[in-house]
Design a protein around this motif. Structure first.
Motif, PDB file in Angstrom:
ATOM      1  N   LEU A 124       5.968   0.515   1.871  1.00 37.63           N
ATOM      2  CA  LEU A 124       5.277  -0.252   0.839  1.00 37.63           C
ATOM      3  C   LEU A 124       6.079  -0.323  -0.464  1.00 37.63           C
ATOM      4  CD1 LEU A 124       2.860  -1.776  -0.291  1.00 37.63           C
ATOM      5  CD2 LEU A 124       1.716   0.416  -0.682  1.00 37.63           C
ATOM      6  N   PHE A 125       6.603   0.813  -0.930  1.00 36.07           N
ATOM      7  CA  PHE A 125       7.328   0.799  -2.200  1.00 36.07           C
ATOM      8  C   PHE A 125       8.549  -0.118  -2.119  1.00 36.07           C
ATOM      9  CE2 PHE A 125      10.372   2.155  -5.333  1.00 36.07           C
ATOM     10  CZ  PHE A 125       9.598   2.338  -6.464  1.00 36.07           C
ATOM     11  N   ASP A 126       9.292  -0.023  -1.009  1.00 37.00           N
ATOM     12  CA  ASP A 126      10.473  -0.864  -0.846  1.00 37.00           C
ATOM     13  C   ASP A 126      10.098  -2.339  -0.821  1.00 37.00           C
ATOM     14  OD1 ASP A 126      11.992   1.428  -0.713  1.00 37.00           O
ATOM     15  OD2 ASP A 126      11.994   1.502   1.482  1.00 37.00           O
ATOM     16  N   PHE A 127       8.976  -2.637  -0.166  1.00 38.65           N
ATOM     17  CA  PHE A 127       8.533  -4.028  -0.082  1.00 38.65           C
ATOM     18  C   PHE A 127       8.173  -4.565  -1.469  1.00 38.65           C
ATOM     19  CE2 PHE A 127       5.194  -7.217   0.287  1.00 38.65           C
ATOM     20  CZ  PHE A 127       5.781  -8.123   1.168  1.00 38.65           C
ATOM     21  N   THR A 161      -2.500   3.432  -2.114  1.00 38.40           N
ATOM     22  CA  THR A 161      -1.802   4.069  -3.237  1.00 38.40           C
ATOM     23  C   THR A 161      -0.554   4.838  -2.812  1.00 38.40           C
ATOM     24  OG1 THR A 161      -3.184   6.057  -3.042  1.00 38.40           O
ATOM     25  CG2 THR A 161      -3.966   4.305  -4.517  1.00 38.40           C
ATOM     26  N   HIS A 162      -0.331   5.008  -1.516  1.00 42.12           N
ATOM     27  CA  HIS A 162       0.796   5.814  -1.036  1.00 42.12           C
ATOM     28  C   HIS A 162       2.057   4.963  -0.941  1.00 42.12           C
ATOM     29  CE1 HIS A 162       3.111   8.744   1.180  1.00 42.12           C
ATOM     30  NE2 HIS A 162       2.114   9.618   1.060  1.00 42.12           N
ATOM     31  N   PHE A 163       3.094   5.334  -1.685  1.00 37.91           N
ATOM     32  CA  PHE A 163       4.296   4.493  -1.745  1.00 37.91           C
ATOM     33  C   PHE A 163       5.072   4.473  -0.438  1.00 37.91           C
ATOM     34  CE2 PHE A 163       5.671   8.658  -3.067  1.00 37.91           C
ATOM     35  CZ  PHE A 163       6.941   8.806  -2.514  1.00 37.91           C
ATOM     36  N   GLN A 164       4.833   5.440   0.460  1.00 36.19           N
ATOM     37  CA  GLN A 164       5.530   5.474   1.746  1.00 36.19           C
ATOM     38  C   GLN A 164       4.680   4.906   2.880  1.00 36.19           C
ATOM     39  OE1 GLN A 164       6.861   9.632   2.045  1.00 36.19           O
ATOM     40  NE2 GLN A 164       8.939   8.900   1.695  1.00 36.19           N
ATOM     41  N   PHE A 165       3.630   4.210   2.519  1.00 34.90           N
ATOM     42  CA  PHE A 165       2.789   3.577   3.537  1.00 34.90           C
ATOM     43  C   PHE A 165       3.625   2.585   4.345  1.00 34.90           C
ATOM     44  CE2 PHE A 165      -0.083   0.202   4.990  1.00 34.90           C
ATOM     45  CZ  PHE A 165      -1.057   0.950   5.637  1.00 34.90           C
ATOM     46  N   GLU A 166       3.486   2.624   5.666  1.00 31.71           N
ATOM     47  CA  GLU A 166       4.296   1.771   6.549  1.00 31.71           C
ATOM     48  C   GLU A 166       3.650   0.407   6.739  1.00 31.71           C
ATOM     49  OE1 GLU A 166       5.112   3.773  10.198  1.00 31.71           O
ATOM     50  OE2 GLU A 166       6.205   5.421   9.245  1.00 31.71           O
ATOM     51  N   LEU A 167       4.406  -0.624   6.427  1.00 29.11           N
ATOM     52  CA  LEU A 167       3.950  -1.992   6.599  1.00 29.11           C
ATOM     53  C   LEU A 167       4.486  -2.571   7.897  1.00 29.11           C
ATOM     54  CD1 LEU A 167       4.541  -3.381   2.995  1.00 29.11           C
ATOM     55  CD2 LEU A 167       2.362  -2.681   4.001  1.00 29.11           C
ATOM     56  N   ASN A 168       3.700  -3.441   8.509  1.00 28.38           N
ATOM     57  CA  ASN A 168       4.087  -4.094   9.749  1.00 28.38           C
ATOM     58  C   ASN A 168       4.094  -5.598   9.570  1.00 28.38           C
ATOM     59  OD1 ASN A 168       4.209  -1.663  11.437  1.00 28.38           O
ATOM     60  ND2 ASN A 168       1.980  -1.588  11.134  1.00 28.38           N
ATOM     61  N   PRO A 169       4.865  -6.325  10.367  1.00 27.48           N
ATOM     62  CA  PRO A 169       4.882  -7.785  10.266  1.00 27.48           C
ATOM     63  C   PRO A 169       3.469  -8.366  10.365  1.00 27.48           C
ATOM     64  CG  PRO A 169       6.641  -7.034  11.704  1.00 27.48           C
ATOM     65  CD  PRO A 169       5.798  -5.834  11.398  1.00 27.48           C
ATOM     66  N   LYS A 223      -4.400   1.647  -8.445  1.00 29.55           N
ATOM     67  CA  LYS A 223      -5.117   1.031  -7.317  1.00 29.55           C
ATOM     68  C   LYS A 223      -5.166  -0.487  -7.423  1.00 29.55           C
ATOM     69  CE  LYS A 223      -7.958   5.157  -6.654  1.00 29.55           C
ATOM     70  NZ  LYS A 223      -9.332   5.707  -6.525  1.00 29.55           N
ATOM     71  N   GLN A 224      -4.022  -1.052  -7.769  1.00 30.88           N
ATOM     72  CA  GLN A 224      -3.940  -2.509  -7.910  1.00 30.88           C
ATOM     73  C   GLN A 224      -3.310  -3.172  -6.689  1.00 30.88           C
ATOM     74  OE1 GLN A 224      -2.434  -1.737 -12.262  1.00 30.88           O
ATOM     75  NE2 GLN A 224      -2.704  -3.940 -12.060  1.00 30.88           N
ATOM     76  N   VAL A 225      -2.996  -2.381  -5.665  1.00 36.48           N
ATOM     77  CA  VAL A 225      -2.350  -2.909  -4.463  1.00 36.48           C
ATOM     78  C   VAL A 225      -3.304  -2.768  -3.282  1.00 36.48           C
ATOM     79  CG1 VAL A 225      -0.387  -2.728  -2.891  1.00 36.48           C
ATOM     80  CG2 VAL A 225      -0.083  -2.267  -5.348  1.00 36.48           C
ATOM     81  N   ARG A 226      -3.493  -3.877  -2.563  1.00 39.70           N
ATOM     82  CA  ARG A 226      -4.340  -3.858  -1.376  1.00 39.70           C
ATOM     83  C   ARG A 226      -3.550  -4.340  -0.172  1.00 39.70           C
ATOM     84  NH1 ARG A 226      -9.316  -7.208  -3.725  1.00 39.70           N
ATOM     85  NH2 ARG A 226      -7.898  -7.571  -5.455  1.00 39.70           N
ATOM     86  N   ILE A 227      -3.715  -3.627   0.927  1.00 42.96           N
ATOM     87  CA  ILE A 227      -3.091  -4.013   2.192  1.00 42.96           C
ATOM     88  C   ILE A 227      -4.198  -4.439   3.136  1.00 42.96           C
ATOM     89  CG2 ILE A 227      -1.511  -3.345   4.036  1.00 42.96           C
ATOM     90  CD1 ILE A 227      -0.340  -3.133   1.195  1.00 42.96           C
TER      91      ILE A 227
END
Length: 304
Positions: free
Chosen positions: A28-31, A61-69, A51-55
């Protein structure tokens, strides 16, 4: 308290949302850093902390949260809500149009001939005017001084009229926890009468219209003790002192309510608590629901 996702917006700031779609797996942080190169690393961290970011519509809130396509990332410009505590009040929801606040027992809802400063209305009005002197506040629901619970306020006359308009059916549910003296015989029931107020500001009941306001109070017994009964009360109407007067009418005055027949006050307050509020938002038309737990002293009455 249960409540909808929301953002405290004291300064009437218009919410703006920036949306992205994830193309490949990443953190998430890298994205966020690559998607918003104009923001510093610290600025991105603040977005997460606030808490301004929603997936996929869930706050993350976790900067290392893994995002998927295919994941949808939304960033709002408004910081997530924090309960704001004022003297005798707690703001549990605020946006451009309304405020939902929790009022402690002992605080007036609105001014009287003897007091016009230490009221829920005045405290919230001053809070808003600190942000902008032009801000306005209007009371939608009142609570008796010795009652506690949720109150609804509007930020404009137009919103107030919308919320109070019968044709709109915007206030969908209002419920209360009430402890009363004695045993309520029926497990559930409804009281239907007409209420009028005399010159001494005492509300009395009549079985016929007689120029009074129609009032309907529904109740369900939650628990019974030796001296007291705990009820859940739902209103079909909203007349002054309705619950207090109509429960006295069936022979079960609200605990601590000397004005309407109570003979005991074992908890040092009136046992009336507005615990649930459901309404249709005037702008978004979203159904919003807020609730609070039962005051612990109410439960203690059952064991007396």
């Amino acid at each position: 308290m249960r409540r909808n996702k929301h953002y405290v917006n004291r300064f009437n700031k218009q919410e703006k949302i920036t949306r992205f779609t994830v193309k490949e797996s990443t953190l998430l942080f890298d994205f966020l850093h690559s998607s918003m190169p104009e923001k510093s690393r610290n600025a991105i961290k603040e977005l997460l902390v606030n808490k301004q970011v929603r997936i996929n519509d869930t706050v993350q809130t976790h900067f290392q949260f893994e995002l998927n396509p295919g994941d949808l990332v939304a960033i709002t410009n408004i910081k997530a809500a924090r309960e704001i505590t004022l003297k005798g009040l707690k703001i549990v929801y605020e946006d451009l149009d309304v405020i939902v606040a929790y009022k402690d027992h002992g605080l007036l809802s609105v001014s009287t001939n003897k007091e016009n400063q230490k009221t829920a209305y005045r405290i919230l009005s001053n809070y808003l005017k600190q942000a902008d002197p032009k801000n306005q506040l209007f009371v939608v629901h009142r609570l008796d001084r010795e009652a506690s619970g949720l109150m609804l306020f509007a930020k404009s006359q137009e919103v107030k009229e919308f919320l109070l308009g019968d044709k709109n059916r915007t206030v969908l549910d209002r419920r209360y926890y009430v402890a009363v003296e004695g045993q309520v015989e029926k497990d559930h029931g409804s009281v239907h009468s007409w209420l009028k107020e005399n010159k001494a500001f005492h509300v009395y009941t009549s079985p016929t219209p007689n120029g009074g306001q129609e009032a309907i109070t529904n109740y369900v017994v939650l628990n019974r003790g030796k001296q007291f009964t705990l009820l859940e009360v739902k209103l079909d109407t909203g007349v002054k002192n309705q619950i207090r007067v109509q429960l006295q009418e069936i022979g079960n005055s609200v605990v601590g309510d000397k004005k309407y027949g109570a003979t005991m006050n074992p908890i040092g307050r009136m046992a009336l608590h507005a615990y649930l509020l459901t309404f249709k938002h005037p702008r978004t038309k979203e159904v919003m629901q807020f609730d609070t737990p039962i005051p612990p002293e109410f439960n203690k009455l059952i064991n007396l």
